[in-house]
Design a protein around this motif. Structure first.
Motif, PDB file in Angstrom:
ATOM      1  N   ARG A  19     -21.417  48.320  46.670  1.00  0.00           N
ATOM      2  CA  ARG A  19     -20.532  49.457  46.812  1.00  0.00           C
ATOM      3  C   ARG A  19     -20.098  49.910  45.429  1.00  0.00           C
ATOM      4  O   ARG A  19     -19.479  49.145  44.690  1.00  0.00           O
ATOM      5  N   LEU A  20     -20.418  51.132  45.093  1.00  0.00           N
ATOM      6  CA  LEU A  20     -19.983  51.716  43.838  1.00  0.00           C
ATOM      7  C   LEU A  20     -18.745  52.583  44.078  1.00  0.00           C
ATOM      8  O   LEU A  20     -18.628  53.205  45.135  1.00  0.00           O
ATOM      9  N   SER A  21     -17.879  52.598  43.103  1.00  0.00           N
ATOM     10  CA  SER A  21     -16.693  53.449  43.184  1.00  0.00           C
ATOM     11  C   SER A  21     -16.572  54.285  41.926  1.00  0.00           C
ATOM     12  O   SER A  21     -17.006  53.873  40.850  1.00  0.00           O
ATOM     13  N   CYS A  22     -15.974  55.439  42.080  1.00  0.00           N
ATOM     14  CA  CYS A  22     -15.735  56.335  40.953  1.00  0.00           C
ATOM     15  C   CYS A  22     -14.314  56.852  41.062  1.00  0.00           C
ATOM     16  O   CYS A  22     -13.935  57.424  42.087  1.00  0.00           O
ATOM     17  N   SER A  23     -13.554  56.638  40.026  1.00  0.00           N
ATOM     18  CA  SER A  23     -12.174  57.115  40.011  1.00  0.00           C
ATOM     19  C   SER A  23     -11.969  58.080  38.863  1.00  0.00           C
ATOM     20  O   SER A  23     -12.767  58.144  37.928  1.00  0.00           O
ATOM     21  N   ALA A  24     -10.882  58.822  38.943  1.00  0.00           N
ATOM     22  CA  ALA A  24     -10.555  59.804  37.914  1.00  0.00           C
ATOM     23  C   ALA A  24      -9.132  59.556  37.438  1.00  0.00           C
ATOM     24  O   ALA A  24      -8.201  60.214  37.887  1.00  0.00           O
ATOM     25  N   PRO A  25      -8.948  58.641  36.543  1.00  0.00           N
ATOM     26  CA  PRO A  25      -7.601  58.302  36.066  1.00  0.00           C
ATOM     27  C   PRO A  25      -6.894  59.504  35.453  1.00  0.00           C
ATOM     28  O   PRO A  25      -7.389  60.126  34.522  1.00  0.00           O
ATOM     29  N   GLY A  26      -5.756  59.867  36.012  1.00  0.00           N
ATOM     30  CA  GLY A  26      -4.968  60.935  35.436  1.00  0.00           C
ATOM     31  C   GLY A  26      -5.408  62.341  35.789  1.00  0.00           C
ATOM     32  O   GLY A  26      -4.789  63.308  35.337  1.00  0.00           O
ATOM     33  N   ARG A  27      -6.473  62.460  36.568  1.00  0.00           N
ATOM     34  CA  ARG A  27      -6.948  63.793  36.968  1.00  0.00           C
ATOM     35  C   ARG A  27      -7.095  63.843  38.483  1.00  0.00           C
ATOM     36  O   ARG A  27      -7.419  62.843  39.118  1.00  0.00           O
ATOM     37  N   THR A  28      -6.865  65.001  39.054  1.00  0.00           N
ATOM     38  CA  THR A  28      -6.949  65.159  40.498  1.00  0.00           C
ATOM     39  C   THR A  28      -8.295  65.677  40.952  1.00  0.00           C
ATOM     40  O   THR A  28      -8.832  65.220  41.942  1.00  0.00           O
ATOM     41  N   GLY A  55     -14.206  66.150  51.549  1.00  0.00           N
ATOM     42  CA  GLY A  55     -14.815  64.970  52.144  1.00  0.00           C
ATOM     43  C   GLY A  55     -15.524  65.268  53.447  1.00  0.00           C
ATOM     44  O   GLY A  55     -16.040  64.358  54.096  1.00  0.00           O
ATOM     45  N   GLY A  56     -15.600  66.546  53.810  1.00  0.00           N
ATOM     46  CA  GLY A  56     -16.163  66.912  55.098  1.00  0.00           C
ATOM     47  C   GLY A  56     -17.655  67.148  55.108  1.00  0.00           C
ATOM     48  O   GLY A  56     -18.280  67.141  56.173  1.00  0.00           O
ATOM     49  N   SER A  57     -18.247  67.367  53.961  1.00  0.00           N
ATOM     50  CA  SER A  57     -19.685  67.622  53.881  1.00  0.00           C
ATOM     51  C   SER A  57     -20.320  66.686  52.862  1.00  0.00           C
ATOM     52  O   SER A  57     -19.738  66.430  51.812  1.00  0.00           O
ATOM     53  N   THR A  58     -21.503  66.213  53.204  1.00  0.00           N
ATOM     54  CA  THR A  58     -22.206  65.294  52.317  1.00  0.00           C
ATOM     55  C   THR A  58     -23.677  65.685  52.208  1.00  0.00           C
ATOM     56  O   THR A  58     -24.198  66.422  53.052  1.00  0.00           O
ATOM     57  N   ALA A  59     -24.318  65.186  51.182  1.00  0.00           N
ATOM     58  CA  ALA A  59     -25.746  65.414  50.989  1.00  0.00           C
ATOM     59  C   ALA A  59     -26.356  64.164  50.373  1.00  0.00           C
ATOM     60  O   ALA A  59     -25.682  63.440  49.624  1.00  0.00           O
ATOM     61  N   TYR A  60     -27.616  63.926  50.708  1.00  0.00           N
ATOM     62  CA  TYR A  60     -28.313  62.745  50.201  1.00  0.00           C
ATOM     63  C   TYR A  60     -29.730  63.131  49.802  1.00  0.00           C
ATOM     64  O   TYR A  60     -30.347  64.020  50.392  1.00  0.00           O
ATOM     65  N   ARG A  67     -29.665  55.036  54.127  1.00  0.00           N
ATOM     66  CA  ARG A  67     -29.349  53.728  53.530  1.00  0.00           C
ATOM     67  C   ARG A  67     -28.039  53.764  52.745  1.00  0.00           C
ATOM     68  O   ARG A  67     -27.350  52.754  52.648  1.00  0.00           O
ATOM     69  N   PHE A  68     -27.715  54.910  52.175  1.00  0.00           N
ATOM     70  CA  PHE A  68     -26.505  55.061  51.370  1.00  0.00           C
ATOM     71  C   PHE A  68     -25.505  55.937  52.117  1.00  0.00           C
ATOM     72  O   PHE A  68     -25.885  56.856  52.852  1.00  0.00           O
ATOM     73  N   THR A  69     -24.222  55.668  51.872  1.00  0.00           N
ATOM     74  CA  THR A  69     -23.163  56.477  52.457  1.00  0.00           C
ATOM     75  C   THR A  69     -22.132  56.805  51.391  1.00  0.00           C
ATOM     76  O   THR A  69     -21.617  55.889  50.731  1.00  0.00           O
ATOM     77  N   ILE A  70     -21.847  58.090  51.234  1.00  0.00           N
ATOM     78  CA  ILE A  70     -20.835  58.516  50.270  1.00  0.00           C
ATOM     79  C   ILE A  70     -19.547  58.839  51.028  1.00  0.00           C
ATOM     80  O   ILE A  70     -19.588  59.347  52.158  1.00  0.00           O
ATOM     81  N   SER A  71     -18.435  58.524  50.411  1.00  0.00           N
ATOM     82  CA  SER A  71     -17.152  58.804  51.046  1.00  0.00           C
ATOM     83  C   SER A  71     -16.116  59.109  49.973  1.00  0.00           C
ATOM     84  O   SER A  71     -16.290  58.753  48.806  1.00  0.00           O
ATOM     85  N   ARG A  72     -15.037  59.746  50.411  1.00  0.00           N
ATOM     86  CA  ARG A  72     -13.973  60.103  49.471  1.00  0.00           C
ATOM     87  C   ARG A  72     -12.632  59.696  50.030  1.00  0.00           C
ATOM     88  O   ARG A  72     -12.351  59.914  51.209  1.00  0.00           O
ATOM     89  N   ASP A  73     -11.823  59.101  49.189  1.00  0.00           N
ATOM     90  CA  ASP A  73     -10.456  58.726  49.534  1.00  0.00           C
ATOM     91  C   ASP A  73      -9.527  59.648  48.749  1.00  0.00           C
ATOM     92  O   ASP A  73      -9.339  59.466  47.555  1.00  0.00           O
ATOM     93  N   GLY A  74      -8.972  60.640  49.432  1.00  0.00           N
ATOM     94  CA  GLY A  74      -8.107  61.593  48.757  1.00  0.00           C
ATOM     95  C   GLY A  74      -6.834  60.971  48.232  1.00  0.00           C
ATOM     96  O   GLY A  74      -6.285  61.414  47.223  1.00  0.00           O
ATOM     97  N   ALA A  75      -6.351  59.955  48.891  1.00  0.00           N
ATOM     98  CA  ALA A  75      -5.095  59.330  48.481  1.00  0.00           C
ATOM     99  C   ALA A  75      -5.225  58.642  47.129  1.00  0.00           C
ATOM    100  O   ALA A  75      -4.286  58.632  46.329  1.00  0.00           O
ATOM    101  N   THR A  76      -6.381  58.053  46.892  1.00  0.00           N
ATOM    102  CA  THR A  76      -6.587  57.331  45.629  1.00  0.00           C
ATOM    103  C   THR A  76      -7.471  58.116  44.671  1.00  0.00           C
ATOM    104  O   THR A  76      -7.736  57.641  43.561  1.00  0.00           O
ATOM    105  N   ASN A  77      -7.922  59.299  45.106  1.00  0.00           N
ATOM    106  CA  ASN A  77      -8.795  60.118  44.257  1.00  0.00           C
ATOM    107  C   ASN A  77     -10.012  59.327  43.809  1.00  0.00           C
ATOM    108  O   ASN A  77     -10.352  59.283  42.617  1.00  0.00           O
ATOM    109  N   THR A  78     -10.642  58.698  44.783  1.00  0.00           N
ATOM    110  CA  THR A  78     -11.792  57.838  44.512  1.00  0.00           C
ATOM    111  C   THR A  78     -12.942  58.228  45.430  1.00  0.00           C
ATOM    112  O   THR A  78     -12.730  58.530  46.601  1.00  0.00           O
TER     113      THR A  78
END
Length: 125
Positions: A19-28, A55-60, A67-78
């Motif tokens: 599981r990979l994560s991407c965050s944006a420290p200090g940016r929305t 977070g409603g539309s995705t592309a692969y 095999r892969f699933t992308i998701s977004r957590d708006g609360a943590t901006n991740t």
């Protein structure tokens, strides 16, 4: 200044998951779409997946669809990329990036304004 930071890469056996994560420290980046790209040695950077700002539309890409699933957590901006059934050909440096939402779920790198430094994923066969 680090705008995007990836984490979660590592070494995994073929068939395994990461599981990979991407965050944006200090940016929305509230009206930005997020994308994942990867680059293997000697190859061009290629699109993996993207998710829109809501977070409603995705592309692969065809190579990871199912095999892969992308998701977004708006609360943590991740944004996360759940990778399953990994193959040796998935080995690469994975980068997250953001693009203004007007570009849609872009599959080329040009619309993406900001990029992370990348995280290495190695799949052993």
């Amino acid at each position: 200044q680090v705008l995007l930071a990836e984490s979660g890469g590592g070494l995994v056996q073929a068939g395994g998951s990461l599981r990979l994560s991407c965050s944006a420290p200090g940016r929305t980046f509230s009206l930005y779409n997020w994308g994942w790209f990867r680059q293997a040695p000697g190859k061009e950077r290629e699109f993996v997946s993207a998710i829109d700002w809501s977070g409603g539309s995705t592309a692969y890409s065809d190579s990871v669809d199912g095999r892969f699933t992308i998701s977004r957590d708006g609360a943590t901006n991740t944004v996360s990329l759940e990778m399953g059934s990994l193959k040796s050909e998935d080995s690469a440096i994975y980068y997250c990036a953001v693009a203004p939402s007007r570009h849609g779920l872009a599959r080329t790198s040009t619309p993406y304004d900001f990029w992370g430094q990348g995280t290495q994923v190695t799949v052993s066969s």
